[in-house]
Scaffold this motif. Structure first.
Motif, PDB file in Angstrom:
ATOM      1  N   ASP A  21       0.940  -1.360  -0.111  1.00 51.42           N
ATOM      2  CA  ASP A  21       0.218   0.239  -0.066  1.00 51.42           C
ATOM      3  C   ASP A  21       0.903   1.094  -0.016  1.00 51.42           C
ATOM      4  OD1 ASP A  21      -2.331  -1.415  -0.270  1.00 51.42           O
ATOM      5  OD2 ASP A  21      -3.012  -1.373   2.262  1.00 51.42           O
ATOM      6  N   TYR A  22       1.902   1.302   0.861  1.00 49.46           N
ATOM      7  CA  TYR A  22       2.968   2.375   0.771  1.00 49.46           C
ATOM      8  C   TYR A  22       3.450   2.563  -0.576  1.00 49.46           C
ATOM      9  CZ  TYR A  22       2.802   1.764   5.903  1.00 49.46           C
ATOM     10  OH  TYR A  22       2.409   1.809   7.455  1.00 49.46           O
ATOM     11  N   VAL A  23       3.678   1.526  -1.166  1.00 49.74           N
ATOM     12  CA  VAL A  23       4.445   1.767  -2.668  1.00 49.74           C
ATOM     13  C   VAL A  23       3.379   2.173  -3.393  1.00 49.74           C
ATOM     14  CG1 VAL A  23       5.436   0.684  -4.606  1.00 49.74           C
ATOM     15  CG2 VAL A  23       6.198   0.016  -2.270  1.00 49.74           C
ATOM     16  N   LYS A  24       2.106   1.596  -3.660  1.00 48.82           N
ATOM     17  CA  LYS A  24       1.095   2.070  -4.427  1.00 48.82           C
ATOM     18  C   LYS A  24       0.674   3.534  -4.290  1.00 48.82           C
ATOM     19  CE  LYS A  24      -3.307   0.665  -3.339  1.00 48.82           C
ATOM     20  NZ  LYS A  24      -4.227  -0.110  -3.371  1.00 48.82           N
ATOM     21  N   ILE A  45       9.601   3.757   6.138  1.00 46.71           N
ATOM     22  CA  ILE A  45       8.395   3.112   7.078  1.00 46.71           C
ATOM     23  C   ILE A  45       8.251   3.578   8.377  1.00 46.71           C
ATOM     24  CG2 ILE A  45       7.691   0.572   7.592  1.00 46.71           C
ATOM     25  CD1 ILE A  45       9.057  -0.270   4.860  1.00 46.71           C
ATOM     26  N   ASP A  46       9.271   3.440   8.915  1.00 40.65           N
ATOM     27  CA  ASP A  46       9.243   4.194  10.570  1.00 40.65           C
ATOM     28  C   ASP A  46       8.604   5.332  10.595  1.00 40.65           C
ATOM     29  OD1 ASP A  46       9.967   3.785  13.357  1.00 40.65           O
ATOM     30  OD2 ASP A  46      11.343   5.208  12.933  1.00 40.65           O
ATOM     31  N   MET A  47       8.919   6.319   9.520  1.00 39.34           N
ATOM     32  CA  MET A  47       8.316   7.592   9.664  1.00 39.34           C
ATOM     33  C   MET A  47       6.786   7.485   9.103  1.00 39.34           C
ATOM     34  SD  MET A  47      10.650   9.982  10.000  1.00 39.34           S
ATOM     35  CE  MET A  47      10.066  11.740   9.351  1.00 39.34           C
ATOM     36  N   ILE A  48       6.456   6.850   8.217  1.00 40.85           N
ATOM     37  CA  ILE A  48       5.083   6.549   7.716  1.00 40.85           C
ATOM     38  C   ILE A  48       4.260   6.066   9.202  1.00 40.85           C
ATOM     39  CG2 ILE A  48       3.687   5.145   6.689  1.00 40.85           C
ATOM     40  CD1 ILE A  48       5.699   5.232   4.330  1.00 40.85           C
ATOM     41  N   GLN A  49       4.640   5.142   9.778  1.00 40.22           N
ATOM     42  CA  GLN A  49       4.425   4.462  11.011  1.00 40.22           C
ATOM     43  C   GLN A  49       3.847   5.580  11.876  1.00 40.22           C
ATOM     44  OE1 GLN A  49       6.656   0.943  11.509  1.00 40.22           O
ATOM     45  NE2 GLN A  49       4.730  -0.200  11.065  1.00 40.22           N
ATOM     46  N   CYS A  50       4.982   6.305  12.339  1.00 40.85           N
ATOM     47  CA  CYS A  50       4.893   7.237  13.214  1.00 40.85           C
ATOM     48  C   CYS A  50       3.761   8.294  12.739  1.00 40.85           C
ATOM     49  CB  CYS A  50       6.262   8.039  13.538  1.00 40.85           C
ATOM     50  SG  CYS A  50       6.323   9.351  14.708  1.00 40.85           S
ATOM     51  N   PHE A  51       3.689   8.641  11.666  1.00 42.57           N
ATOM     52  CA  PHE A  51       2.735   9.627  11.294  1.00 42.57           C
ATOM     53  C   PHE A  51       1.384   9.145  11.492  1.00 42.57           C
ATOM     54  CE2 PHE A  51       5.967  12.220   8.887  1.00 42.57           C
ATOM     55  CZ  PHE A  51       5.642  13.535   9.201  1.00 42.57           C
ATOM     56  N   LEU A  58      -3.057   8.057   4.754  1.00 42.98           N
ATOM     57  CA  LEU A  58      -2.250   7.630   3.735  1.00 42.98           C
ATOM     58  C   LEU A  58      -2.375   8.820   2.670  1.00 42.98           C
ATOM     59  CD1 LEU A  58      -2.348   4.027   3.111  1.00 42.98           C
ATOM     60  CD2 LEU A  58      -0.592   5.289   4.407  1.00 42.98           C
ATOM     61  N   ASP A  59      -3.518   9.434   2.536  1.00 50.38           N
ATOM     62  CA  ASP A  59      -3.742  10.364   1.638  1.00 50.38           C
ATOM     63  C   ASP A  59      -2.875  11.655   1.705  1.00 50.38           C
ATOM     64  OD1 ASP A  59      -5.358   9.053  -0.271  1.00 50.38           O
ATOM     65  OD2 ASP A  59      -7.105   9.915   0.923  1.00 50.38           O
ATOM     66  N   ASP A  60      -2.800  11.953   3.154  1.00 52.59           N
ATOM     67  CA  ASP A  60      -2.255  13.143   3.537  1.00 52.59           C
ATOM     68  C   ASP A  60      -0.714  12.949   3.423  1.00 52.59           C
ATOM     69  OD1 ASP A  60      -4.440  14.685   4.148  1.00 52.59           O
ATOM     70  OD2 ASP A  60      -4.337  14.072   6.457  1.00 52.59           O
ATOM     71  N   LEU A  61      -0.148  11.736   3.697  1.00 55.70           N
ATOM     72  CA  LEU A  61       0.968  11.431   3.648  1.00 55.70           C
ATOM     73  C   LEU A  61       1.699  11.324   2.436  1.00 55.70           C
ATOM     74  CD1 LEU A  61       1.613   8.510   6.331  1.00 55.70           C
ATOM     75  CD2 LEU A  61       2.427  10.789   6.515  1.00 55.70           C
ATOM     76  N   SER A  62       0.776  11.082   1.369  1.00 55.72           N
ATOM     77  CA  SER A  62       1.197  10.893  -0.066  1.00 55.72           C
ATOM     78  C   SER A  62       1.465  12.382  -0.356  1.00 55.72           C
ATOM     79  CB  SER A  62       0.025  10.309  -0.880  1.00 55.72           C
ATOM     80  OG  SER A  62      -0.928  11.198  -1.192  1.00 55.72           O
ATOM     81  N   GLY A  63       1.195  13.506   0.157  1.00 56.68           N
ATOM     82  CA  GLY A  63       1.596  14.883  -0.209  1.00 56.68           C
ATOM     83  C   GLY A  63       2.702  15.349   0.549  1.00 56.68           C
TER      84      GLY A  63
END
Length: 79
Positions: A21-24, A45-51, A58-63
């Protein structure tokens, strides 16, 4: 060190489907492969999980993450 999806998931303690999902969603880089990863992906991945633990979607993170990645690249290029 190069890793496949299963190895990365085990190292990051995350389900492989979550990494897919992160890659997609472009969270590990726009041109990222789904089959080959390296140590820097563990950091992201650690950063993504923290956020996500703090309520970021995920939508906000994609930006947000592409800007974080660009800032990190600029910082490492400073002499």
């Amino acid at each position: 060190m190069k890793m496949n999806l299963t190895e990365l998931a085990a190292s990051a303690h995350v389900d492989a489907s979550r990494i897919e999902d992160y890659v997609k969603n472009g969270l590990l880089g726009k041109e990222h492969s789904v089959t080959e990863f390296d140590d820097s992906d563990l950091y992201w991945i650690d950063m993504i999980q923290c956020f996500q633990d703090n309520g970021t979607s995920l939508d906000d993170l994609s930006g947000l993450l592409p800007r974080c990645r660009k800032g990190q690249t600029q910082l490492t290029q400073v002499n």
